[in-house]
Design an enzyme around this catalytic site. Structure first.
Site, PDB file in Angstrom:
ATOM      1  N   GLU A  63     -71.420 -18.460 -12.156  1.00 29.25           N
ATOM      2  CA  GLU A  63     -70.213 -18.748 -11.378  1.00 29.25           C
ATOM      3  C   GLU A  63     -69.044 -17.852 -11.766  1.00 29.25           C
ATOM      4  O   GLU A  63     -68.278 -17.415 -10.908  1.00 29.25           O
ATOM      5  CB  GLU A  63     -69.819 -20.226 -11.526  1.00 29.25           C
ATOM      6  N   HIS A 132     -71.600 -34.634 -12.170  1.00 32.65           N
ATOM      7  CA  HIS A 132     -71.951 -34.270 -10.792  1.00 32.65           C
ATOM      8  C   HIS A 132     -71.324 -35.216  -9.770  1.00 32.65           C
ATOM      9  O   HIS A 132     -71.837 -35.356  -8.666  1.00 32.65           O
ATOM     10  CB  HIS A 132     -73.477 -34.272 -10.592  1.00 32.65           C
TER      11      HIS A 132
END
Lengths: 341, 328
Positions: A63, A132
């Site tokens: 990322e 998450h």
């Protein structure tokens, strides 16, 4: 209307992106599992088939690398759309986001623009636990230099995506997993609405009145809007008229619409799936109390995620999440209605 | 590949410009900071990272670059900016925090951005690498000419961003060159104490790309190796990693007491100062006369004087302009 075309948010996002890619060759998409798979949350489905591997790129799980690369490509005249699969992953790449993407326009005195869209999924409710399931709206909206949007329905999802792709600034596009219309994440029926075929924009920085009312204003974004609408239905049965404000954008924040609604109702409830403290809920309340205390008939209330990591166990997570019943109770309290036995 | 005479002249002149610029900044930086050193005082407040000694890297690489090529630099960017052709007057004004600066005083010395020559910075270690990879990707997708060079320090090779960007550049065969300026010190921590291998260029093997180590802070050797790497990138053959042994003749930042250096290290470094060394070589090779080199030095000094005067005489920004240019 019966035969109106309805889309999920996932399909609306993909359609907006495809339509913009057809007319703007500088738009390209990259992220983890966004090409072959069409995105874990379905929002890039069909793009690879239409536009090919050059413009629709699966990236390594890097990322920092690919969001940083998006900044460099944006400064070089491209319009990258990148995906941070879960907003929770921002911890591995935040420098590229807040120190590069959000600041290079300022550092260059406006001579480098960074027109890019960072899509990222938010939200819990399906027992995916603490890494998450977060929303982190406040973490992004707090930092200057990037716009932040989050749609509650497919119409806004398409229009906000088109607007984001045409914006000369970096836009964080946060989509709530519970609203994507992916069956395996549960489906919020209210998010699947009519979406026109043609391209259109929903203005970034403009809130919507999702439901008009007289007695109490419920302000929220994304999934929280649906909690607010369900609460408003229940409240109507009890003789309380709730107005629901869908912020749609956190940056810029449409303070005028919030203030005008509270000026009308005199009561404010903020529903925020992000953490309680130092976040969106506090900002909304400050927006009202800084300008029109006199309009308030009662102290504002907030229904936010408590300041704890998100637990796995279903009963624990559901205990912490905002829901319509919590909003109903708060509204009854604010409106002076007795709590039913 | 040996540089032509006009290139050699350019390299020498830019090295001297860079050094004289740093000398001027160093002197002005201390104005208002004695007898008590307070970083917030004087005409140039804030941190100041000087590039004295590292000039060969900047000129050896940038001699091969055009304005369309992209450079990302670090918290120590002056030599690279000068070699890339960043407007010296506007850069000086930016370092002074003046309205006429590159960004009107919003960035300062660690955030030098000049869109005219595709020059950008990040003050965060290794974080220029992602944007350089992205600029290279942009050229590749658009089929437009140009390469991206990311200058980093040897300490940056231990950052996660280094690995991510190197892998991305290699897997997509991007026209990118990563130049590691190995000045041996990450503030006070030596390369030896922080880095598991002797040469960061060996890490190129991990990405299946060429890696080169250049000893000796030698501008001509740097010119040669960088030229091959940049040509390779222009041909579409992918990225190269180059590590260059260089020397930081100044502290990490101004005010650094440099107590971490072994005794006598600085004396040894000054004896190897690359600017007198290059002058001596150009004379010994018979390519230049004393007068020619004096002319180049005078030209460099004049450019620095002009830039510094421009910066000093420029007005401060309007305080409320701090609230502008956040968005396009």
């Amino acid at each position: 209307m019966e035969n109106e075309r309805k889309l999920t948010i996932a399909r609306a996002m993909a359609e907006a992106t495809a339509q913009e890619m057809r007319i703007d060759p500088s738009v390209f998409v990259m992220g983890e599992d966004i090409a072959e798979l069409g995105g874990v949350f379905g929002n890039t489905r069909g793009l690879l088939e239409e536009f090919g591997k050059e413009r629709v790129r699966d990236t390594p799980i890097s990322e920092t690398g690919f969001i940083g690369a998006a900044v460099g490509a944006a400064q070089d005249g491209m319009k990258p759309v990148v995906e941070l699969m879960f907003v929770d992953f921002f911890g591995v790449c935040f420098d590229a986001i807040y120190n590069l993407m959000a600041k290079n326009t300022y550092f260059s005195g406006g001579k480098f623009n960074v027109p890019m869209v960072l899509m990222t999924s938010t939200g819990g409710g399906y027992s995916d636990a603490g890494q998450h399931s977060q929303c982190l709206y406040g973490s992004f909206a707090h930092l200057p230099g990037m716009k932040v949007v989050s749609p509650s329905n497919a119409y806004d999802a398409k229009g906000l995506m088109t607007a984001a792709l045409r914006d000369p600034n970096p836009v964080i596009y946060m989509y709530h997993k519970g609203l994507q219309g992916m069956g395996w994440l549960g489906t919020e029926a209210g998010a699947i609405v009519h979406v026109p075929e043609e391209s259109y924009e929903v203005e970034i920085g403009k809130a919507a009145i999702a439901r008009e009312g007289r007695d109490v204003t419920i302000v929220s974004i994304a999934q929280g809007v649906h909690h607010g609408l369900k609460a408003a239905d229940k409240l109507a049965e009890q003789g309380i008229s709730a107005e629901v404000v869908d912020l749609r954008s956190l940056v810029p924040l449409d303070r005028d619409t919030i203030r005008a609604s509270v000026a009308k109702t005199g009561r404010l409830i903020v529903v925020d799936e992000d953490y309680h403290s130092y976040g969106v809920s506090g900002e909304i309340i400050a927006t009202v109390t800084e300008s029109n205390m006199a309009d308030l008939k009662a102290a504002p209330k907030r229904i936010a995620y408590p300041d704890v990591p998100i637990p796995f166990a279903r009963v624990m997570e559901q205990h912490c999440l905002p829901n319509a019943d919590k909003i109903v109770a708060a509204a009854r309290d604010l409106c002076g209605a007795p709590v039913p036995a | 590949m040996q540089p032509a005479k006009d290139t050699l002249a350019w390299m020498y002149e830019k090295m001297v410009t860079s050094r004289r610029f740093e000398n001027a900044i160093e002197k002005i930086y201390m104005e208002g900071k004695s007898p008590v050193f307070n970083m917030a005082d004087g005409p140039i407040p804030g941190e100041m990272h000087l590039s004295d000694g590292q000039e060969p890297v900047a000129v050896g690489v940038c001699a091969h670059l055009n304005p369309e090529d992209v450079v990302t630099a670090t918290h120590r960017p002056h030599h690279q900016a000068i070699a890339k052709g960043v407007d010296l007057k506007k850069m000086a004004a930016e370092i002074f925090g003046k309205a006429t600066g590159l960004s009107g005083g919003r960035g300062g010395h660690m955030h030098i951005f000049d869109a005219d020559v595709n020059f950008a910075c990040s003050g965060i270690i290794a974080q220029g690498m992602g944007p350089a990879a992205g600029a290279a990707l942009s050229r590749q997708i658009q089929g437009k000419p140009g390469v991206a060079v990311s200058f980093i320090g040897e300490g940056a090779a231990n950052q996660g961003a280094f690995h991510e960007a190197m892998n991305l550049a290699a897997v997509w065969k991007l026209p990118m060159i990563v130049v590691v300026e190995d000045n041996a010190w990450g503030i006070s921590v030596s390369k030896e104490a922080s880095t598991a291998i002797q040469r960061n260029s060996d890490r190129a093997a991990a990405y299946g790309i060429p890696g080169h180590y250049i000893p000796g802070n030698d501008p001509l050797k740097i010119y040669e190796v960088a030229g091959e790497a940049i040509e390779r990138a222009r041909r579409g053959e992918g990225p190269t990693l180059i590590e260059i042994e260089t020397y930081r003749l100044a502290g990490h930042f101004m005010g650094d007491a440099e107590g971490y250096r072994p005794e006598g290290e600085k004396d040894g470094l000054f004896a190897k100062d690359p600017i007198p060394a290059m002058r001596a070589k150009l004379l010994a090779d018979g390519d230049f006369t004393e007068a020619e080199l004096d002319d180049l030095e005078n030209k460099a000094q004049a450019a620095v004087d002009e830039a510094i005067s421009f910066a000093r005489e420029s007005a401060d920004p309007k305080p409320e302009d701090a609230l502008t240019a956040v968005f396009a």
